[in-house]
Scaffold this active site. Structure first.
Site, short mmCIF file in Angstrom:
data_model
loop_
_atom_site.label_atom_id
_atom_site.label_comp_id
_atom_site.label_asym_id
_atom_site.label_seq_id
_atom_site.Cartn_x
_atom_site.Cartn_y
_atom_site.Cartn_z
N ALA A 109 -2.88 -32.76 30.49
CA ALA A 109 -2.41 -33.30 29.21
C ALA A 109 -2.71 -34.78 29.10
O ALA A 109 -3.19 -35.26 28.06
CB ALA A 109 -0.90 -33.05 29.07
N HIS A 152 3.94 -27.25 27.25
CA HIS A 152 4.76 -26.05 27.41
C HIS A 152 5.34 -25.56 26.08
O HIS A 152 4.69 -25.61 25.04
CB HIS A 152 5.87 -26.29 28.44
CG HIS A 152 5.39 -26.65 29.81
ND1 HIS A 152 4.24 -26.14 30.36
CD2 HIS A 152 5.89 -27.50 30.74
CE1 HIS A 152 4.06 -26.64 31.58
NE2 HIS A 152 5.05 -27.47 31.82
#
Length: 276
Positions: A109, A152
């Site tokens: 990320a 997530h």
């Protein structure tokens, strides 16, 4: 066999059969549930069990000691991290020089964010604050940071905080490269019997798909109070054909991400042949 992976639904779904002794000829498995940021540093420091889930972004630090396994991880399309703001912004320059909260500085990320920012915000962002991923959206909501990088299940819940998506980094990456996004990798110590481990993990993935109801209680037990619906969305998004086998597209995506990151000085240089 000792293994470490997260308590997220995609990991518990993937490894349930192996952990519960449902795979013929597989050894007894001892599990440590650990956040990926923790396993990243265990691997870099040559600590932890012989099999771990780490971020693909951490691979260049550990390839001398660990082998990347071609199954069990998280890599796909439409599953990228998001850059969120409190205001409804559309221009990346709106966060130029601003404070950004991120869940790790050694994660896919973060690499995607830095690569996107170098392309879209040439004058750069401001301070980077590392904080647990579940604290990022509340911090953006309260105005403690100007933007947040989330991962997530936050993909499905950020609207409940009144936040807005400035950029889906997965969309940017796929448009820029045409490749899927490498997120979480499964690694094994090079001294381990990696071919057997690969076989057991792939069998666990197959079992999970063939008998999804069997793992339901185990998944929800470790899902951190996530609703059943969100847990299932999580599984549907992150457990896919790349979880069973990376294939040529998977390896191409890994080489592209880490090669770009190395060129930007975000990760150490590495020998691409060590990815296989």
């Amino acid at each position: 066999m000792n293994i470490a992976f997260s308590s997220c639904p995609n990991d518990t779904f993937t490894f349930h059969a192996l952990v519960q002794g449902l795979i013929p000829d597989a050894p007894e498995v001892n599990v440590t549930y650990a956040d990926i940021d923790q396993t990243n540093y265990w691997a870099a420091n040559k600590e932890g069990p012989e099999v771990m889930k780490i971020s693909y972004a951490a691979l260049p630090w550990v390839l001398d000691d660990y082998r990347l396994l071609p199954c069990g991880g998280a890599l796909g399309r439409g599953c990228g991290p998001l850059v969120l703001t409190a205001e409804d912004e559309t221009d990346p320059a709106s966060i130029q020089g601003r404070t950004i909260a991120v869940p790790s500085d050694r994660s896919t990320a973060y690499l995607l964010f830095r690569l996107w920012a170098s392309q879209k915000i040439p004058d750069g962002v401001g301070e980077i604050k590392i904080m647990p991923f579940d604290e990022i959206m509340p911090a953006v909501q309260r105005g403690e940071v100007d933007a947040g990088l989330v991962i997530h299940e936050a993909r499905f819940t950020y609207q409940t905080y009144g936040l807005h998506m400035l950029q889906d980094l997965g969309v940017w990456w796929e448009e820029d490269t045409g490749l899927p996004i490498p997120l979480g990798a499964i690694i094994a110590k090079r001294s381990a019997d990696y071919e057997k481990i690969e076989e057991w993990i792939r069998s666990s993935v197959d079992y999970a798909w063939e008998h999804p109801e069997v793992s339901a209680d185990y998944v929800m037990e470790h899902s951190q109070e996530m609703s059943v619906e969100v847990a299932q969305q999580h599984i549907n998004l992150y457990v896919n054909e790349f979880t069973r086998d990376l294939g040529e597209d998977g390896y191409a995506a890994i080489r592209s991400l880490l090669g770009r990151a190395s060129d930007e000085g975000l990760v150490p240089s590495f020998h691409s042949e060590n990815l296989r």
